[in-house]
Enzyme design. Sequence first.
Site, short mmCIF file in Angstrom:
data_model
loop_
_atom_site.label_atom_id
_atom_site.label_comp_id
_atom_site.label_asym_id
_atom_site.label_seq_id
_atom_site.Cartn_x
_atom_site.Cartn_y
_atom_site.Cartn_z
CB CYS A 17 -0.94 -0.09 1.25
SG CYS A 17 -2.03 1.30 1.37
N GLY A 47 -6.68 -1.67 7.63
CA GLY A 47 -5.74 -2.05 6.55
C GLY A 47 -5.63 -0.75 5.48
CB CYS A 48 -4.11 -0.60 2.21
SG CYS A 48 -3.60 0.62 0.93
CG PHE A 49 -5.10 5.01 3.68
CD1 PHE A 49 -4.41 5.14 2.61
CD2 PHE A 49 -4.56 5.91 4.78
CE1 PHE A 49 -3.01 5.45 2.63
CE2 PHE A 49 -3.58 6.49 4.56
CZ PHE A 49 -2.71 6.33 3.47
CD1 TRP A 50 -4.49 4.32 -1.03
CD2 TRP A 50 -3.47 2.63 -2.11
NE1 TRP A 50 -3.05 4.74 -1.55
CE2 TRP A 50 -2.56 3.70 -2.02
CE3 TRP A 50 -2.84 1.38 -2.68
CZ2 TRP A 50 -1.11 3.65 -2.53
CZ3 TRP A 50 -1.63 1.35 -3.30
CH2 TRP A 50 -0.82 2.20 -3.26
#
Length: 218
Positions: A17, A47-50
């Site tokens: 990420c 987790g990954c904010f994407w």
Amino acid sequence: MKKLGLYFASIILFLGCANGQTGAGRNAIASVPKPAAGEAVATFGGGCFWSMSEAMSELKGVSKVVSGYAGGNTKNPTYEKVSTRTTNHAEVSQIYYNPNIISYASLAEAFFFAHDPTTLNRQGPDEGTDYRSIAFYRNPQEKATLEGIIKKVNATKHYTNPVVTQVVPFKVFYAAENYHQGYYRTNGDNPYISSVSEPKVMKFRKAMKAQLKPEFQK
């Protein structure tokens, strides 16, 4: 084939990420908007904010989502600092929503569908405290809502293992760099997006179809 699979897995992990993102302007910190009249704000990390930011932005009643950092003790953190795991911040998504259209409880339930809340300090290939599952409350009612949903999720055995999400009072949110904002929609050719983020968003759409904005219900 096993070696080949491990090779590709290592590539995805390396890309991770936001790994290796550079560029003047893109690294500038995004602004934190003030909620519009009648809007409420919620903050979650999974987790990954994407993928988390994309998933939550697709819900009815959500006007905007800002990727950022929260839960730590370092002022004005950057992605590079958070990645060292010395700030105690997690990657989070701050959600601006109309409570007359979607409730905090519905947002919280969606949050638990948008990631795996049973893996401690890990989501897929991303490992570390910055990727921990964490939910922030701004008042006692929100705290009770989160605790109630966790009990419900555990009781239904939706996940094999129990929820490990941290439930903590909200203190401060720091926006992430500009390039993180809306990254999912503008970087579909990124191997991490196609291999890790997209499957999570597709799974979320299936689980939350009735509460999605019309354009995402297809």
